[in-house]
Scaffold this active site. Structure first.
Site, short mmCIF file in Angstrom:
data_model
loop_
_atom_site.label_atom_id
_atom_site.label_comp_id
_atom_site.label_asym_id
_atom_site.label_seq_id
_atom_site.Cartn_x
_atom_site.Cartn_y
_atom_site.Cartn_z
CD1 TRP A 1 -2.22 -5.02 -7.62
CD2 TRP A 1 -0.44 -6.27 -7.13
NE1 TRP A 1 -2.21 -5.21 -6.26
CE2 TRP A 1 -1.13 -5.97 -5.93
CE3 TRP A 1 0.71 -7.06 -7.06
CZ2 TRP A 1 -0.71 -6.43 -4.68
CZ3 TRP A 1 1.15 -7.51 -5.83
CH2 TRP A 1 0.43 -7.19 -4.65
CE LYS B 1 -14.22 -4.22 -15.83
NZ LYS B 1 -14.66 -5.20 -14.83
NE ARG C 1 -16.95 1.76 -13.68
CZ ARG C 1 -17.24 0.51 -13.37
NH1 ARG C 1 -18.46 0.19 -12.99
NH2 ARG C 1 -16.32 -0.42 -13.43
CE LYS D 1 -9.21 -4.29 5.83
NZ LYS D 1 -7.78 -4.12 6.05
CB ALA E 1 -21.51 -2.51 -14.41
CG PHE F 1 -20.36 -6.41 -13.86
CD1 PHE F 1 -19.69 -6.61 -12.65
CD2 PHE F 1 -21.65 -5.94 -13.81
CE1 PHE F 1 -20.32 -6.35 -11.43
CE2 PHE F 1 -22.28 -5.68 -12.60
CZ PHE F 1 -21.61 -5.88 -11.42
CG PHE G 1 -3.75 -12.47 -9.30
CD1 PHE G 1 -4.29 -12.08 -10.51
CD2 PHE G 1 -4.31 -11.96 -8.13
CE1 PHE G 1 -5.38 -11.22 -10.56
CE2 PHE G 1 -5.39 -11.10 -8.17
CZ PHE G 1 -5.93 -10.73 -9.40
CB THR H 1 -5.35 -3.23 -11.33
OG1 THR H 1 -6.03 -3.07 -10.08
CG2 THR H 1 -3.85 -3.33 -11.09
#
Lengths: 556, 556
Positions: free
Chosen positions: B409, B70, B93, B104, B273, B301, B381, B72
């Site tokens: 991305w 979200k 946030r 990571k 959240a 979320f 992706f 990104t």
């Protein structure tokens, strides 16, 4: 009479860019934090220039619980030096947040000798303490995580873990805690505790390190405890030093602010003066010396503690060489050493002042042993009588020691002009022959004995069984070559807080010796050291407020 | 393929003054934190302008454990909007520090859709989390101090104290602790624990408050526990709110940074959240709407949690009215809801995607119930197949819902141009009829039932004895008029994390209801909520390093 916060809030601050310009620091090199704070990049340190500038150490006689105003004198003196045309910077510790909510009392000077913006400096400032806290607690979390995890387990014996957690808050309930409760998912239950952040070894490390590489090495050297088969465990064994150093990425840079009269002030680090070296960072001191001709700095508590550690640990570690020392005395402290009770210190009593002089004399002799020329600064309070002041001046004259009334609290730089002139005279006449008290490579007991007998005036040193065990451990870990940072009450030259004046013939009792392998010193403990203060019954927090415009009240 | 940190470090950042200028904010209004971060004064908020601007909410379908990107998409979308000529700001946030050292994964976007400087943002940033931590722990210290002190003692029953301490660190050993050990000087021993700072009620308060006065009122309203004679105790009874608000003096101001393509980004607050509202602050959202025409924001979320709370709590509380919603879906999450195991999500499987569509449909219907026009953003992706993508597009077309591939991305704003155009079309055609799901003044059980049946798809709600007891307490404290912030797993629309897809006919189990009287909501608990994460066996901390120039590596 105005409160410190009112004086501070009425002051017109210069833009931090103008303050930096006084030091020849261009705007592009500044990392601003708002309009009145900035971080200074380490690249501004110039080792050659630093060697040529004049480092002035401000220290004090054995203090009363209220403190004798070293910070106020340091700031006042820097303003006085500016008044007489010297390019000056004052280099100080950052205050701790926790005590702000306990007992009223600022740590950013007072009256007309303050560093500003005082609310910011006394609250989060530029986040250095918070970063140190996080780095410290990350190591704690990694230790408990290693004990918990099968993978990479070092076999740490949880009963031997010396590394506690820290929080910059006066919170007595955290002094002794049991963590890891609630079942297998929550780690292994063990007893530990929290210290206040200023007492963290990482604070001491940050203040002694030379650069980021040295920082990482020292962080890796932190001694944590033992494995079940009695092998020592260091932070580097956990691979913690890189992440800890990353957390200190900005905290490593000294902070620039200003004194009331516009003198540049560099504030950086705030290690405890009882269990650590108690002075600002080596990098900040070097930065000050790189950017100005006079750098005024202070060391915590009395000269037996702060100055000794400053000279033997910090100066020896960093190759610093102070040119002169200012020994702060107050009439009230002298009366206290002359036998007057704390409640009666405001009443004029020249005879008590006279009786208290031996404490001053001992500290004078101590500083002279280090080869430093000294001027006594009488930090003036409104209720000091002329006769009391004259008593001190006469005593100094008798010893052939310079003395000046320091009135920076009431009159700023104008009130410290005489002190500033005395400092310049001592500095410029070139009689300084600074030498540390001992060589680091002496045996540990000899180092302790040297300080105890020479500085404190003890006849002997006694070691408990625990201290002897600690000495064996130090030998086994091959850490005997570290300097010693003796933890002792500041209230007396001895280890008995009740012995005021100039005690003699006493035995210094060492009940244990802690290892601060990362910071690079050993901590022989005499008496109980408080590392986590509590709040008083009526905490200062209850008077602190902020209005809708963001103006804070009740802070001192 | 470059790592996020490499892309971030290769980027040429604009001076934050230039970013501020894009929003019409003059240099004098900026409080800089270095060259690339600044705080924005609350005076820049313009209520009238804020009402005219377009608030775009980015939310998601039920996520896989890795999250669906979200942040990104939000950053990418803001860059896309800039590309098509809209004056845009992204409002997000702040990430939490603790998890950085665990597993990571950045919280500042990814690839060509990041906010910068990412190291700063992911570490201490401008100190907001630290200030919240201090304010939280000051209250804890004041509570234990009041229990300890004779003076001013409120008679707090230590067994009823609900207020824990917080630390922004993944540290499982702190979840359950006993404090106050070591004798009468160290307070009264009692069991308590630490949450991670993002879970602090003060974080929720900071994010819902309107200004400093409101902040103080809410801080004072924090419910702490009971006295021995069963009277409720609030933070105001301890007089804690002024000092807490003073600690939040700067934390209350939103932070300005930039996205990779120079879009201004306002980051402020980071409440959990699951147990809190999970979105940035009301002040930051208003600031964004005051300074730009499009403000893109996200809620934590899936839409069942983040969007519901955003719309029912934050928007109702602050009178905000979003113009459109972006529902983020990923091929891998749809496959997950279609029954594919986590390990196999990279393998093409259009049939599984088809089977997962009902989860997407349910979230779509939910958003439409709020009167919001929706566009589905397929966050791409590299291993998504064309057939899989087409499957989702066909399903959306069938429902008459806009859909766009979001490739921020890999391609930044160019990759989200289609999404941006869809958002503008939805926003400008004026079909938004936003209305919250329920009225705050409904009975608590009705509020819960409305959300459970309408949003989650539950058939019924069951209450434990504890929950019923909590309801009686809430009634007694006259807090029934607060909205409900249901704590539920994000993995399923139901309270059973194993029920993927679109579960129906289930019963939502409420095992307790917490009171967040300061934040201004009740927290019905379904299932166990983790408020203090632990470190994994091989923590990310071990790979993090910093070189002598201050360049950090190993951070994502």
């Amino acid at each position: 009479m105005n409160r410190d916060i009112e004086i501070a809030q009425q002051a017109t601050l210069q833009d931090i860019g103008a303050i930096a310009a006084k030091l020849g620091v261009p705007e592009g090199s500044l990392e601003r934090y708002g309009h009145h704070k900035a971080k200074l990049p380490l690249s501004l340190i110039d080792a050659e220039k630093a060697r040529q500038s004049n480092l002035i150490l401000v220290t004090a006689i054995s203090p009363t619980p209220a403190g004798e105003g070293k910070t106020t004198v340091s700031i006042g003196l820097s303003q006085g030096l500016q008044k007489i045309g010297k390019k000056t910077v004052v280099v100080l510790r950052e205050p701790s947040l926790g005590p702000v909510f306990g007992i009223k009392g600022g740590a950013a000077g007072g009256g007309q000798s303050q560093v500003l913006p005082m609310e910011d400096i006394n609250l989060h400032f530029t986040g250095d303490f918070s970063a140190i806290e996080k780095a410290h607690n990350l190591l704690a979390a990694l230790i408990d995580n290693n004990i918990q995890s099968k993978q990479g387990n070092l076999g740490i014996d949880p009963r031997t873990v010396l590394w506690k957690r820290v929080m910059d808050m006066n919170d007595r309930a955290l002094r002794q805690v049991v963590v890891g409760l609630g079942g297998t998912g929550n780690g292994l239950p063990r007893e530990t505790g929290f210290d206040i952040t200023a007492a963290s070894e990482i604070m001491a490390i940050l203040c002694l390190c030379e650069n980021r590489t040295d920082l990482k090495t020292r962080l890796g050297n932190i001694f944590i405890g033992f494995t079940y088969d009695r092998k020592p465990v260091y932070a580097r064994d956990l691979g913690a030093q890189g992440a800890m150093a990353a957390l200190l990425k900005d905290a490593i840079k000294p902070n620039l602010v200003q004194a009331l009269e516009g003198v540049p002030a560099i504030l950086h680090g705030g290690p405890f003066a009882n269990i650590a070296q108690g002075t600002n960072s080596v990098m900040a001191t070097r930065m000050g010396l790189s950017l100005a001709d006079y750098a005024v700095t202070e060391a915590g508590f009395g000269a037996d503690l702060g100055a000794e550690k400053f000279l033997d640990i910090k100066c020896q570690s960093a190759g610093l060489s102070p040119k002169a020392a200012v020994l702060v005395a107050t009439i009230r402290a002298l009366k206290y050493h002359g036998g007057v009770s704390l409640d009666d210190l405001k009443n004029p009593d020249p005879e008590a002042v006279r009786k208290g002089i031996p404490n001053l004399e001992k500290h004078l002799e101590n500083l002279q042993q280090f080869g430093l020329p000294v001027v006594v600064a009488i930090n003036r309070f409104v209720y000091d009588s002329e006769e009391e002041l004259a008593t001190v001046e006469a005593a100094c004259a008798e010893k052939g020691v310079k003395v000046a009334r320091s009135d920076g609290w009431a009159n700023g730089g104008e009130g410290t002009r005489a002190l500033a002139e005395a400092v310049v005279e001592l500095t410029e006449n070139g009689n300084t022959r600074f030498k540390p008290l001992y060589e680091w490579n002496m045996p540990v007991k000899e180092k302790i004995k040297t300080i105890a007998t020479t500085i404190y005036g003890a006849a002997d040193v006694a070691y408990s069984r625990e201290a002897e065990r600690d000495l064996r451990r130090i030998r086994k870990l091959e850490l005997e070559g570290l300097p010693v940072c003796i933890a002792k009450t500041q209230k007396s030259l001895s280890d008995d807080p009740k012995l005021t004046g100039r005690p003699e013939g006493f035995t210094l009792h060492i009940r244990g010796i802690e290892i601060a392998a990362g910071a690079g010193f050993l901590v022989p403990l005499s008496g109980n050291m408080m590392r986590m203060p509590g709040l008083p019954a009526s905490p200062a927090a209850l008077n602190i407020d902020i209005d809708d415009e963001g103006v804070i009240s009740g802070l001192f």
